[in-house]
Motif scaffolding. Structure first.
Motif, PDB file in Angstrom:
ATOM      1  N   ARG A  57       0.839  -1.205   0.000  1.00 54.68           N
ATOM      2  CA  ARG A  57       0.000   0.000   0.000  1.00 54.68           C
ATOM      3  C   ARG A  57       0.875   1.258   0.000  1.00 54.68           C
ATOM      4  O   ARG A  57       0.588   2.236  -0.682  1.00 54.68           O
ATOM      5  CB  ARG A  57      -0.920  -0.028   1.219  1.00 54.68           C
ATOM      6  CG  ARG A  57      -2.024   1.013   1.175  1.00 54.68           C
ATOM      7  CD  ARG A  57      -2.976   0.896   2.347  1.00 54.68           C
ATOM      8  NE  ARG A  57      -2.345   1.169   3.610  1.00 54.68           N
ATOM      9  CZ  ARG A  57      -2.254   0.302   4.619  1.00 54.68           C
ATOM     10  NH1 ARG A  57      -2.749  -0.917   4.497  1.00 54.68           N
ATOM     11  NH2 ARG A  57      -1.656   0.625   5.741  1.00 54.68           N
ATOM     12  N   GLU A  58       1.964   1.217   0.775  1.00 53.64           N
ATOM     13  CA  GLU A  58       2.878   2.362   0.820  1.00 53.64           C
ATOM     14  C   GLU A  58       3.505   2.627  -0.548  1.00 53.64           C
ATOM     15  O   GLU A  58       3.661   3.789  -0.955  1.00 53.64           O
ATOM     16  CB  GLU A  58       3.977   2.111   1.866  1.00 53.64           C
ATOM     17  CG  GLU A  58       3.478   2.245   3.302  1.00 53.64           C
ATOM     18  CD  GLU A  58       4.594   2.005   4.310  1.00 53.64           C
ATOM     19  OE1 GLU A  58       5.698   1.602   3.896  1.00 53.64           O
ATOM     20  OE2 GLU A  58       4.346   2.228   5.515  1.00 53.64           O
ATOM     21  N   GLU A  59       3.862   1.563  -1.249  1.00 57.19           N
ATOM     22  CA  GLU A  59       4.454   1.738  -2.578  1.00 57.19           C
ATOM     23  C   GLU A  59       3.463   2.405  -3.521  1.00 57.19           C
ATOM     24  O   GLU A  59       3.840   3.259  -4.335  1.00 57.19           O
ATOM     25  CB  GLU A  59       4.876   0.373  -3.145  1.00 57.19           C
ATOM     26  CG  GLU A  59       6.119  -0.204  -2.508  1.00 57.19           C
ATOM     27  CD  GLU A  59       7.351   0.651  -2.766  1.00 57.19           C
ATOM     28  OE1 GLU A  59       7.561   1.081  -3.924  1.00 57.19           O
ATOM     29  OE2 GLU A  59       8.096   0.921  -1.804  1.00 57.19           O
ATOM     30  N   LYS A  60       2.212   2.023  -3.402  1.00 51.99           N
ATOM     31  CA  LYS A  60       1.188   2.620  -4.268  1.00 51.99           C
ATOM     32  C   LYS A  60       0.987   4.098  -3.913  1.00 51.99           C
ATOM     33  O   LYS A  60       0.883   4.955  -4.786  1.00 51.99           O
ATOM     34  CB  LYS A  60      -0.131   1.855  -4.106  1.00 51.99           C
ATOM     35  CG  LYS A  60      -1.220   2.359  -5.037  1.00 51.99           C
ATOM     36  CD  LYS A  60      -2.389   1.408  -5.069  1.00 51.99           C
ATOM     37  CE  LYS A  60      -3.506   1.968  -5.934  1.00 51.99           C
ATOM     38  NZ  LYS A  60      -3.089   2.234  -7.309  1.00 51.99           N
ATOM     39  N   LEU A  61       0.980   4.394  -2.598  1.00 53.55           N
ATOM     40  CA  LEU A  61       0.789   5.784  -2.163  1.00 53.55           C
ATOM     41  C   LEU A  61       2.010   6.649  -2.495  1.00 53.55           C
ATOM     42  O   LEU A  61       1.884   7.845  -2.725  1.00 53.55           O
ATOM     43  CB  LEU A  61       0.512   5.818  -0.659  1.00 53.55           C
ATOM     44  CG  LEU A  61      -0.856   5.260  -0.220  1.00 53.55           C
ATOM     45  CD1 LEU A  61      -0.903   5.089   1.282  1.00 53.55           C
ATOM     46  CD2 LEU A  61      -1.982   6.187  -0.682  1.00 53.55           C
ATOM     47  N   LYS A  62       3.182   6.028  -2.491  1.00 52.49           N
ATOM     48  CA  LYS A  62       4.413   6.766  -2.785  1.00 52.49           C
ATOM     49  C   LYS A  62       4.332   7.411  -4.169  1.00 52.49           C
ATOM     50  O   LYS A  62       4.752   8.562  -4.366  1.00 52.49           O
ATOM     51  CB  LYS A  62       5.609   5.805  -2.711  1.00 52.49           C
ATOM     52  CG  LYS A  62       6.959   6.491  -2.701  1.00 52.49           C
ATOM     53  CD  LYS A  62       8.093   5.493  -2.893  1.00 52.49           C
ATOM     54  CE  LYS A  62       8.169   4.486  -1.771  1.00 52.49           C
ATOM     55  NZ  LYS A  62       9.328   3.575  -1.957  1.00 52.49           N
ATOM     56  N   ALA A  63       3.767   6.662  -5.118  1.00 58.75           N
ATOM     57  CA  ALA A  63       3.648   7.191  -6.480  1.00 58.75           C
ATOM     58  C   ALA A  63       2.692   8.385  -6.527  1.00 58.75           C
ATOM     59  O   ALA A  63       2.846   9.292  -7.347  1.00 58.75           O
ATOM     60  CB  ALA A  63       3.143   6.089  -7.409  1.00 58.75           C
ATOM     61  N   LYS A  64       1.722   8.400  -5.604  1.00 59.60           N
ATOM     62  CA  LYS A  64       0.697   9.449  -5.620  1.00 59.60           C
ATOM     63  C   LYS A  64       1.116  10.671  -4.801  1.00 59.60           C
ATOM     64  O   LYS A  64       0.905  11.814  -5.202  1.00 59.60           O
ATOM     65  CB  LYS A  64      -0.613   8.867  -5.087  1.00 59.60           C
ATOM     66  CG  LYS A  64      -1.805   9.800  -5.192  1.00 59.60           C
ATOM     67  CD  LYS A  64      -3.086   9.080  -4.767  1.00 59.60           C
ATOM     68  CE  LYS A  64      -4.289  10.004  -4.880  1.00 59.60           C
ATOM     69  NZ  LYS A  64      -5.536   9.321  -4.446  1.00 59.60           N
ATOM     70  N   TYR A  65       1.714  10.421  -3.618  1.00 57.96           N
ATOM     71  CA  TYR A  65       1.981  11.529  -2.691  1.00 57.96           C
ATOM     72  C   TYR A  65       3.465  11.822  -2.474  1.00 57.96           C
ATOM     73  O   TYR A  65       3.815  12.862  -1.925  1.00 57.96           O
ATOM     74  CB  TYR A  65       1.367  11.224  -1.311  1.00 57.96           C
ATOM     75  CG  TYR A  65      -0.136  11.130  -1.315  1.00 57.96           C
ATOM     76  CD1 TYR A  65      -0.923  12.281  -1.360  1.00 57.96           C
ATOM     77  CD2 TYR A  65      -0.779   9.909  -1.246  1.00 57.96           C
ATOM     78  CE1 TYR A  65      -2.310  12.202  -1.348  1.00 57.96           C
ATOM     79  CE2 TYR A  65      -2.161   9.805  -1.232  1.00 57.96           C
ATOM     80  CZ  TYR A  65      -2.925  10.958  -1.287  1.00 57.96           C
ATOM     81  OH  TYR A  65      -4.293  10.872  -1.276  1.00 57.96           O
TER      82      TYR A  65
END
Length: 935
Positions: free
Chosen positions: A849-857
């Motif tokens: 989940r963090e990897e996915k959020l990293k791309a966004k935020y």
């Protein structure tokens, strides 16, 4: 008039011992016995006995019998002849007879006497059968439930007396059963422990001689007696259909039922406003525990249901579903007088399949656990109005027996029991109901079901968990280890086992050609599975996280592009595996077909082989379906919505590799679900973060333009009900990651817990639980408490049930014990946070989940946008364990001292409903000594 057992004498015995291993020198320290004649206790005996060895501390804590109590007592040999005379020519009874009788006989033989050889009966089995819906069959729980006075639990004299009274109550309960039920119970009972069947045979014999008519509320179908079923006709006194807008109208309505509380009334008015105005589609409400939020939303929506539209309420747990159905809905009808009915909606597997159960009674290979379940269900059928297996309050429905008797969900027509089918009845009731109560997972999987009606309203209760629960419903996996293990079992069954299919039919001209092909096909399938495992295992060095689980198991997290670098090669391997599955399936099915058709010509029965082969075909169908689902993941061009986890049970062995795939972003599923519902309410006690609903709006994938928000007020003074104590003491470990932290928590509990009844200790990992448990499990200071610990004293469900039943209990739990598991109506007196509930970054789902959020935020924003908000919600939920209604009082203790010196600590303190008091260990001890909570 003569009754069953009037000519019998029962000797009800209980022993206290130094341990359970009689052949390893454990000895009796107390003998207790109650004699029953003509269903009355006529005499009791109690002897303290010198075991000539130390009584272990754990036994002393349990029984209260100390070494000094038995030091001057006689040993067993002194009492042996007298005990033998007391028990002579009587029916021996015990609560767990296979412990007490062998132990006593061992001591009698050692004393030079003959062992007891008369009838022996077990009251555990009898209670399980006679009272099938009881949550526990421990003696102290049964006596509490049946209102049998039990003065000294775990003392042999007291336990023997109450067991005698329990036996009398069981006999009375069984006597009132229909004769046909008793006859079936008697037929089944021959395989019960010892001579427990005698109870059934005697009672049924007397029942047959009295020729009692069947109760008018019961009906007989074949030899099953079931309760007559009906569909509710609604509320006959219903009049009012207009929402009571004014305070005066509500006060008049509430009179004699509810206290008029300004906070609750304001919430009801706000919900009514949302429903009657058309500018917003969604409403998010944070309503404190004890504010009457459930009644509030039910009342607001109730007046809108006369248009023919239904209200769907989705809750996360069965306990909350039952509470809404059994408590809140009846109160709503009583207060409003509205003509509304409500039903629970859940999977067909929760319901008994009468056809399947009836067939199970004629199988001859049932184990004793299954037998007791069958007999209990026969009794339950005379009582249940729903056929909902959850009424049995079992903690494990995964046994093969339940696969046979749970309803498959088809609309039964033309079977023996189709006119009385519980699932059909449930669907009929649901179709006619105005309010449907379900759970998050069921709604997520069945939101298109016609049962909800046209354009229904939706309330999502405990909405802070909804997005994660929807995501979890889309998670799946393929256990390759189990798959090739199943294939090996199939091969063994067909070719190598004693009495194998090849041994029996290998020379048959119809079987032989298929058998010759099938062995190599099964081997090829195992090789194909192993090839996929090896290919997945070869990618292990590309994992973005590695979480070491128990023993040698490791979980590795992957983004799709890293795991499936060569997608075409993986697809080729999976397609090959799928082809091999189909070959094995077709030929196994052919063998099964031949067995069915040759059955009548066989000299010996092939029933067991047929049943086993059918199970293996079902397994092959399941694994074929899972393989298709994995192929779907590879064919999906947007693998970014999924994360993948390799679960390797032995890190050195490629053939121990399994795969799971996780939904990282459920927004698409949520938005699709929302389209089927109108005027959606999302309500919980913990939806705000940093005084804002922004985080939850994003989590729930709601359109901000179409969403309103509201913060409800508590309808009572929270500060009078809740104390928050936060530790600040240099003598206690400052860092919760300290290697001795678990032992320090154990010492804290031993020193400070005394007066309170139910203590919930919340952890973030199981290793620390193990350390704390080892410290307190035999502590004499806590001997009055039942000590329960996750992963150590049973399943989560069993632990929660014990905590709810026990008069005094300490529960050490992590994960779902912060919020996910309910304790029914049991109040928690103290909740102790051992560590602030941040998720471990090594957990695969967290890292993905963090990897996915990293791309966004960006990497630096993840803590603020996800990590901290999730921890704060869980922290608030932990606190919410204490105050569920206005009658509750509790103390929330925070042992993690980072709350005072880390920058984020302030955010945790600000999230609480009352201010935290900074205290040292002495102050905590004094406060707990002075406070009696929830009395």
């Amino acid at each position: 008039m003569e009754r069953a057992f009037d000519k019998d004498a029962f000797a009800v015995v209980d022993l206290e011992t130094t341990g359970t291993q009689r052949q390893q020198n454990d000895r009796i320290i107390q003998f207790g016995c109650a004699i029953i004649k003509k269903r009355k206790v006529v005499k009791t005996y109690s002897f303290l006995i010198n075991p000539h060895k130390e009584i272990p501390l754990s036994v002393e804590n349990l029984t209260g019998i100390k070494n000094e109590d038995v030091k001057s007592a006689h040993d067993f040999k002194f009492y042996a002849k007298r005990i033998r005379r007391i028990l002579d020519k009587k029916i021996f009874v015990a609560h767990n007879v296979n412990f007490d009788l062998p132990f006593l006989n061992y001591e009698l033989v050692n004393a030079g006497l003959e062992p007891l050889s008369g009838r022996a009966i077990d009251t555990v089995e009898l209670a399980q059968i006679a009272f099938p819906t009881f949550p526990s069959y421990k003696l102290k729980d049964l006596t509490s439930r049946l209102k049998i006075q039990h003065l000294n639990p775990h003392r042999a004299d007291s336990d023997a007396l109450v067991t005698a009274k329990l036996l009398i109550k069981i006999i009375k309960k069984l006597e009132n059963l229909p004769t046909a039920t008793l006859n079936t119970l008697t037929a089944l009972s021959k395989d019960l422990l010892r001579d427990t069947s005698y109870i059934f045979s005697e009672i049924s014999q007397f029942a047959r001689s009295s020729k009692r008519p069947l109760d008018k509320n019961l009906i007989q179908v074949r030899n099953l007696i079931i309760r007559r079923q009906s569909i509710s006709s609604g509320n006959e006194r219903a009049e009012r259909t207009t929402f009571p807008a004014s305070d005066a109208a509500k006060k008049e309505l509430f009179k004699g039922h509810l206290r008029f509380r300004r906070g609750q009334v304001s919430l009801i008015n706000r919900l009514n406003e949302f429903l009657t105005q058309e500018d917003k589609e969604n409403l998010i409400v944070e309503a404190p525990n004890g504010s009457g939020k459930t009644f509030s939303y039910l009342m607001a929506y109730a007046y809108q249901l006369y248009s023919g539209r239904k209200l769907v309420v989705a809750a996360p747990t069965k306990v909350l579903q039952n509470q809404i159905l059994q408590q809140e809905i009846p109160q709503l009808i009583k207060v409003t007088g509205l003509d509304l009915t409500a039903q629970e909606v859940k999977s067909s597997q929760h319901y008994l399949d009468l056809d399947g159960f009836f067939n199970s009674l004629y199988q001859t290979n049932s184990d004793i656990t299954t037998l007791v379940w069958q007999m209990g269900i026969l009794v339950w059928l005379t009582e249940t109005e729903t056929g909902d297996l959850d009424e049995l309050q079992l903690t494990n429905y995964k046994a093969p027996f339940f696969a046979q008797i749970t309803h498959p969900g088809d609309a039964r027509v033309g079977t023996v029991f189709s006119d009385y089918d519980f699932w059909n009845l449930a669907r009929s009731r649901q179709e006619q109901a105005d309010i449907l109560i379900t759970n998050h997972a069921y709604l997520a999987n069945h939101y298109m079901d016609s049962i909800w009606g046209a354009n229904p309203y939706l309330v999502v209760d405990e909405a802070h968990r909804f997005a994660d629960n929807v995501a979890n419903c889309r998670n799946n996996g393929l256990q390759f280890e189990s798959f090739w293990g199943m294939c090996s079992h199939l091969r063994n069954m067909l070719y190598y086992a004693d009495n194998s299919a090849k041994e029996r039919f290998g020379n048959d001209q119809e079987f032989a050609p298929i058998m010759d092909k099938l062995e190599s096909q099964i081997t090829d399938l195992i090789h194909a599975i192993n090839q996929v495992q090896r290919r997945l295992y070869s990618r292990k060095n590309f994992a973005i996280s590695k979480e070491e689980k128990r023993q040698t198991r490791v979980d590795l997290a992957f983004q799709g592009s890293d795991l499936f670098e060569n997608v075409d090669q993986f697809k080729h391997d999976l397609n090959l595996m799928q082809n091999k599955i189909e070959q094995v399936r077709q030929n196994t099915n052919q063998i099964l077909f031949l067995l069915y058709h040759q059955q009548e010509n066989m000299l010996t029965s092939a029933d067991v082989l047929i049943k086993d082969l059918q199970e293996e075909i079902d397994h092959l169908d399941y694994y074929a379906e899972q393989t298709y689902l994995l192929l779907d993941q590879l064919n999906n061009k947007d693998n970014g919505e999924k994360g993948f986890v390799l679960q390797i049970t032995n890190y050195e062995d490629p053939l121990s590799t399994n795969i799971a795939w996780l939904t990282l972003d459920p927004s698409q599923q949520l938005q699709e679900l929302y389209r089927y519902f109108d005027k959606k309410l999302f309500i919980s006690a913990t939806l705000m973060n940093n005084n804002s609903f922004n985080y939850m709006e994003n989590e729930l994938s709601l359109d901000k333009e179409k969403t309103a928000v509201y913060k409800a007020r508590a309808s009572y003074n929270v500060e009078k009900h809740l104390k928050v104590l936060a530790l600040n003491d240099k003598t206690f470990p400052q860092d919760p990651n300290d290697e001795d932290y678990g032992y320090a928590i154990g010492k804290f509990l031993i020193k400070n817990i005394r007066k309170q009844n139910h203590i919930l200790v919340l952890f973030t990992n199981l290793e620390t639980i193990k350390e704390a448990f080892s410290e307190i499990v035999n502590a004499s200071e806590l001997k009055d408490y039942e000590i329960l610990a996750q992963n150590l004293t049973g399943s989560n469900e069993k632990i929660a049930k014990r905590f709810a039943i026990a008069k005094k209990a300490i529960l050490l739990g992590a994960n779902s014990f912060w919020e996910g598991i309910d304790f029914k109506d049991t109040s928690v007196d103290i909740a102790i946070v051992t560590k602030l509930p941040f998720e471990s970054p090594e957990q695969p789902e967290v890292r993905l989940r963090e990897e996915k959020l990293k791309a966004k935020y960006g990497i630096h924003q993840i803590f603020e946008v996800d990590t901290l908000p999730r921890a704060l919600i869980r922290f608030r939920q932990g606190c919410g364990r204490l105050i569920r209604n206005e009658r509750d009082h509790g103390i929330f203790i925070i042992l993690d001292q980072r709350i005072w010196y880390k920058n984020y600590g302030r955010r945790f303190l600000e999230s609480l409903p009352v201010g935290a008091k900074k205290v040292d260990l002495k102050q905590i001890n004094q406060i707990l000594k002075d406070e009696s909570i929830n009395e």
